[in-house]
Design an enzyme around this catalytic site. Structure first.
Site, PDB file in Angstrom:
ATOM      1  N   HIS A 353       5.049   7.563  -9.032  1.00 15.78           N
ATOM      2  CA  HIS A 353       6.014   7.451  -7.940  1.00 15.78           C
ATOM      3  C   HIS A 353       7.445   7.507  -8.485  1.00 15.78           C
ATOM      4  CE1 HIS A 353       3.005   5.204  -5.101  1.00 15.78           C
ATOM      5  NE2 HIS A 353       2.844   6.522  -5.090  1.00 15.78           N
ATOM      6  N   TYR A 362       2.037  -1.156  -1.233  1.00 11.03           N
ATOM      7  CA  TYR A 362       0.733  -1.773  -1.531  1.00 11.03           C
ATOM      8  C   TYR A 362       0.785  -3.290  -1.472  1.00 11.03           C
ATOM      9  CZ  TYR A 362      -0.506   2.940  -2.863  1.00 11.03           C
ATOM     10  OH  TYR A 362      -0.731   4.289  -2.832  1.00 11.03           O
TER      11      TYR A 362
END
Length: 380
Positions: A353, A362
């Protein structure tokens, strides 16, 4: 000599709208790749089949495309449909069904545009999407009898083709990007072209529990299929990354996998599970892939369509009813790492990322902290 391969075109009803379903033997990678590259043909995750919008000319176009490859095409289902008196009520389909075909000059321009995008090293899927939406835009210009691209025509296309047709926000952004790249490619000056991109919905990813993941792998008996699914989960890979892997990218000694030219054209290393190593070596010894780790019938990379079929079959065999895709395995990998106490910065690196904000999502699906919260009802 005509190939005995048979393609069946048949009606597919969805929300009272008729589509053309394209049915054939999905073990044929050549046919799958050819079909996925056809304009306006999409893979339906709901029905697990290629399909496109229905109209009479579209059936003829598909017939000619497949026949030109020497394949037999059966569209008897549509002939039978004409004779049927009781048909489902049909809604008005998208404006795309009313659009005329591209002119010869436009076809040549789109072909050059595709090569231009490929030279810029866009992914295969991005190139096909941009070509698809730009072709629709040019057909829209033909429909409106417009010869020049203008800000007004783009805005009207955006309203008629995307907003009125209730396309997704993601698709709308793809359309805007595709048209903008085409304008750059043609070196066209468009005054006041400033269509605002809508903000994407912030949706939480679906995640499988560890027990569901284990049941999924246990239900997958084929060695190749099991190895692929375990690798995607245990390394947090995008399916495209997994299918591009070559044997030399696996570092068994260091327990790492080298991901090359991933999203954003970035390289990274991710984990190679110790428990996967004997399975992976057994797979390599049994299937002896030449270059790519997962190969199709003719040595090309295994296709995403085949991988999705494998995943769906494993879900069915495992009795998992929760909506899941191959990308769910990547989400599950990240969530399970976070729940095990892994620093989110390391998870960001493993997933590739750009921003920690992407990885932070998350934290919203992890149950580690949630289960420590005392429910106020318990103290009443």
């Amino acid at each position: 000599m005509i190939d005995k391969t048979q393609i069946i075109l048949k009606p597919l009803w969805h929300n009272k709208i008729m589509y053309i379903a394209i049915e054939f033997d999905y073990d044929c990678d050549t046919l799958k790749n050819f079909t996925s590259d056809l304009p306006h043909v999409k893979w339906s995750k709901t029905y697990n089949i290629f399909c496109t919008h229905h109209n009479k000319s579209r059936i003829n176009e598909l017939f000619q495309c497949f026949r030109n490859q020497g394949w037999y095409v059966n569209y008897e289902a549509f002939r039978v449909l004409k004779k049927t008196k009781h048909l489902p009520e049909v809604k008005q389909t998208s404006i795309i069904n009313k659009l005329p075909i591209l002119s010869d000059d436009q076809r040549v321009s789109i072909s050059h545009f595709k090569k231009w995008l490929e030279q810029k090293r866009f992914s295969h899927n991005t190139v096909n999407t941009y070509v698809d939406v730009t072709s629709s835009f040019l057909r829209y210009l033909n429909y409106q009898n417009l010869n020049l691209i203008s800000a007004r025509s783009i805005e009207q296309f955006n309203y008629d083709f995307i907003f009125n047709a209730k396309k997704s926000i993601s698709y709308q952004n793809q359309c805007i990007s595709g048209i903008k790249h085409y304008i750059d490619f043609k070196n066209i000056e468009v005054d006041s072209f400033d269509i605002k991109r809508p903000s994407k919905d912030r949706k939480l990813p679906n995640v499988l529990s560890k027990s569901d993941v284990k049941n999924l792998f246990d239900a997958t008996k084929n060695l190749k299929h099991k190895t692929l699914l375990i690798l995607v989960y245990s390394s947090g890979l995008r399916i495209g990354e997994a299918l591009k892997l070559r044997i030399k990218d696996i570092d068994f000694e260091r327990g790492l996998i080298h991901i090359k030219s991933a999203k954003g054209k970035k390289d990274r290393y991710t984990l190679l599970s110790k428990a996967l190593i004997p399975i992976l070596k057994s797979y390599i010894n049994h299937y002896t892939p030449n270059s790519y780790l997962f190969e199709g019938r003719f040595g090309d990379p295994y296709t995403q369509v085949s991988a999705r079929q494998v995943f769906k079959k494993s879900l069915l065999n495992a009795g998992i009813k929760k909506y899941s895709t191959l990308h769910t395995l990547r989400h599950s990998f990240a969530t399970h790492l976070l729940e095990a106490g892994t620093d989110i910065r390391y998870i960001q690196e493993l997933l590739g990322h750009n921003s920690p904000k992407t990885t932070m999502i998350y934290t919203h699906v992890s149950t580690t902290k949630l289960i420590d919260i005392k429910n106020p009802f318990d103290s009443l």
